[in-house]
Design an enzyme around this catalytic site. Structure first.
Site, PDB file in Angstrom:
ATOM      1  N   GLU A 213      -0.455  -2.141  -1.540  1.00 49.29           N
ATOM      2  CA  GLU A 213       0.342  -2.378  -2.744  1.00 49.29           C
ATOM      3  C   GLU A 213       1.676  -1.647  -2.659  1.00 49.29           C
ATOM      4  O   GLU A 213       2.731  -2.204  -3.001  1.00 49.29           O
ATOM      5  CB  GLU A 213      -0.420  -1.904  -3.989  1.00 49.29           C
ATOM      6  CG  GLU A 213      -1.743  -2.597  -4.219  1.00 49.29           C
ATOM      7  CD  GLU A 213      -2.919  -1.857  -3.608  1.00 49.29           C
ATOM      8  OE1 GLU A 213      -4.041  -2.040  -4.104  1.00 49.29           O
ATOM      9  OE2 GLU A 213      -2.716  -1.095  -2.639  1.00 49.29           O
ATOM     10  N   GLY A 268      -5.688  12.361  -3.011  1.00 49.73           N
ATOM     11  CA  GLY A 268      -4.662  11.642  -3.756  1.00 49.73           C
ATOM     12  C   GLY A 268      -4.615  11.997  -5.224  1.00 49.73           C
ATOM     13  O   GLY A 268      -3.551  12.194  -5.805  1.00 49.73           O
TER      14      GLY A 268
END
Length: 548
Positions: A213, A268
């Site tokens: 993405e 993350g």
């Protein structure tokens, strides 16, 4: 094989205790203990926690902390802070705490002190942020940068956008910041539609520089820039990278001198205080960003050193587990009464649900108890006019965390204007009171309510809440608040004996999507080998696409 959680003595003691207290009402707990509201409180790192409006007794808390000790929470905590490889499925240390350690700290990973590397990146970020803020970093045509667009997804987006909204009061207002994460091209189109490419800088955040993405959005942003500036050399002045893949970054056209790295031991969803926070540092400035890190560190030190009985993350964790596993609560509502924390609940969704949404233990055995709750919420008082009805009078038990501030950053006290902050905080205190104590049948009848309305206006109460207060929302307080929830999630994962630091559940959909993309784009009708539903959906999409 390790002892199953549900076979542990502390768990069995909690089951028996739950049977004894499950119907005890908060009205009775407060009536029996006049000091409960002052006694069941705790202060740490600038935060005040009132946990008295929870369906717990002193015995409940003792047994819950027995479970924490029996499952080795303290030793797990120490292993994390030491830099041990506690992310066992990926073979990594878990050291987001090193990202906010002071310069003189020593944290060893694989025989090396990682703290100097952390501060080297922070210093480079600060130099770059100062250049953007001062207008000395010039775009390809010689114009200063006025617009920053952060391109990332997951932790590379949720953290920066949440913190930017939270600290908007402290931002440099002549800079425009936008955030793009969704692969839906509409988000990028809307983010840049009123921006001048000659004054726009893109920060592409992807550790591998291959995230599907993120790279789709980055390539589109690159094409948008070149359509206006007509020179590949422009990319090096209008794009920087937060990544560790120098080769891919350079191939994209970004000067690797403008690549800011981080490490495998940074997950993350724990990365906003690393180079992932570059957009935030540009917005608020290096000094305020370091204040944010100091707040993280304040809570880290509290969590690391405080005994469990006075440990804010540990107490919030075991109380949450009490509802999750013994009252069968499915969700947790996080309700900040501050406009600036509009994205805080969304941020916590990833932090908690990606961390503890696991169905097997560390040794691969299927759990026979609930793990992470569904996290949801929005700022008050908006939520009061949306979903609070369900919390107050619905059939589901929904524990809530209320977050408020004693002072506002934007006092509205001109003559004739209402005292907005008094009204806001009155609602915090009123909601937790109403949820705890409700309104009995007798109290409703005493109000002279029409008989046919009486059942509808009874509030059972006994809905549990935590109340978190701080003086005012500052970068330091925000850091402490985020770290509080990070460590709460850690404690719950340690008790549940799950790996809170991997996220294999996000992979399968990505793999399947990569197979479907060429089937959607193929010129000739592809041979589809999915289930009948997926095949039919692909054919329907292709037919409409071909008929455009």
């Amino acid at each position: 094989m390790p002892t199953k959680l549900t076979d542990r003595p502390a768990w069995k003691a909690l089951q028996a205790h739950h049977e004894a207290v499950k119907n005890v009402h908060l009205r009775d707990l407060f009536a029996q203990d006049a000091s409960r509201g002052e006694r069941l409180t705790l202060e740490a790192a600038g935060l005040f926690l009132d946990y008295s409006k929870n369906r717990v007794t002193d015995e409940t808390l003792r047994l819950l902390l027995d479970l924490a000790r029996e499952t080795g929470v303290e030793s797990h905590r120490d292993a994390m802070f030491r830099g041990d490889t506690i992310n066992t499925t990926e073979g990594r240390a878990v050291l987001h705490t090193a990202l906010r350690a002071p310069r003189d700290a020593e944290i060893i990973v694989d025989g090396k002190n990682v703290v100097p590397d952390v501060h080297e990146v922070l210093d480079r970020m600060a130099t770059f942020a100062d250049q953007i803020r001062a207008g000395t970093w010039l775009g390809h045509t010689g114009k200063p940068i006025k617009n920053i667009v952060n391109i990332g997804i997951g932790g590379s987006d949720l953290g920066p956008v949440m913190a930017y909204r939270a600290l908007e009061f402290y931002t440099q207002r002549n800079l425009t910041l936008r955030f793009v994460s969704n692969v839906d091209g509409t988000e990028l189109v809307e983010a840049v539609h009123d921006l001048d490419p000659a004054e726009t800088l893109f920060i592409v955040s992807s550790k591998t520089f291959t995230t599907q993405e993120t790279m789709a959005n980055a390539q589109s942003a690159r094409a948008w820039t070149l359509a206006a500036l007509h020179d590949d050399a422009a990319i090096s002045r209008h794009f920087v990278a937060v990544s560790t893949n120098a080769q891919a970054v350079q191939k994209f056209g970004i000067d690797t001198a403008n690549m800011f790295g981080f490490w495998d031991w940074v997950g993350g969803r724990y990365s906003m205080d690393s180079a992932i926070g570059l957009s935030l540092m540009i917005a608020v400035g290096p000094e305020q960003f370091r204040e944010l890190l100091a707040g993280f560190h304040d809570m880290d030190e509290h969590f690391r050193t405080a005994p469990l009985e006075q440990n804010m993350p540990a107490l919030m964790a075991v109380i949450g587990l009490w509802y999750d596993d013994f009252f069968d609560a499915q969700t947790l509502a996080v309700l900040p009464y501050d406009h600036y924390l509009s994205q805080f609940s969304a941020y916590l969704q990833q932090l908690d649900m990606e961390s503890n949404g696991k169905h097997v233990t560390l040794d691969g055995q299927k759990v026979d108890y609930q793990t992470g709750p569904v996290i949801w919420g929005q700022p008050g008082t908006n939520g009061q006019h949306a979903f609070y009805q369900l919390i107050h009078q619905g059939t589901k038990l929904i524990p809530c965390d209320f977050i408020g501030f004693l002072r506002t950053l934007n006092p509205s006290t001109p003559p004739g204007m209402p005292a907005h902050h008094d009204l806001l905080m009155a609602n915090v205190f009123a909601q937790t009171e109403a949820l705890a104590f409700g309104k009995t049948l007798e109290e409703v009848q005493a109000d002279g309510v029409k008989p046919e309305q009486v059942p509808h206006r009874v509030f059972e109460g006994n809905r549990p809440t935590n109340t978190l207060l701080a003086d005012v929302l500052t970068p330091r307080i925000l850091g402490a608040l985020i770290a509080l929830y990070e460590h709460k999630v850690f404690v719950q994962g340690a008790i549940w004996n799950i790996n809170s630091f991997d996220q294999w559940g996000v992979e399968l959909g990505k793999v399947l999507a990569s197979k479907i993309v060429p089937e959607l784009e193929a010129a000739a009708e592809p041979e589809l080998k999915h289930d009948s539903s997926t095949n039919a959906l692909i054919r329907r999409y292709r037919a409409r696409k071909q008929g455009q």
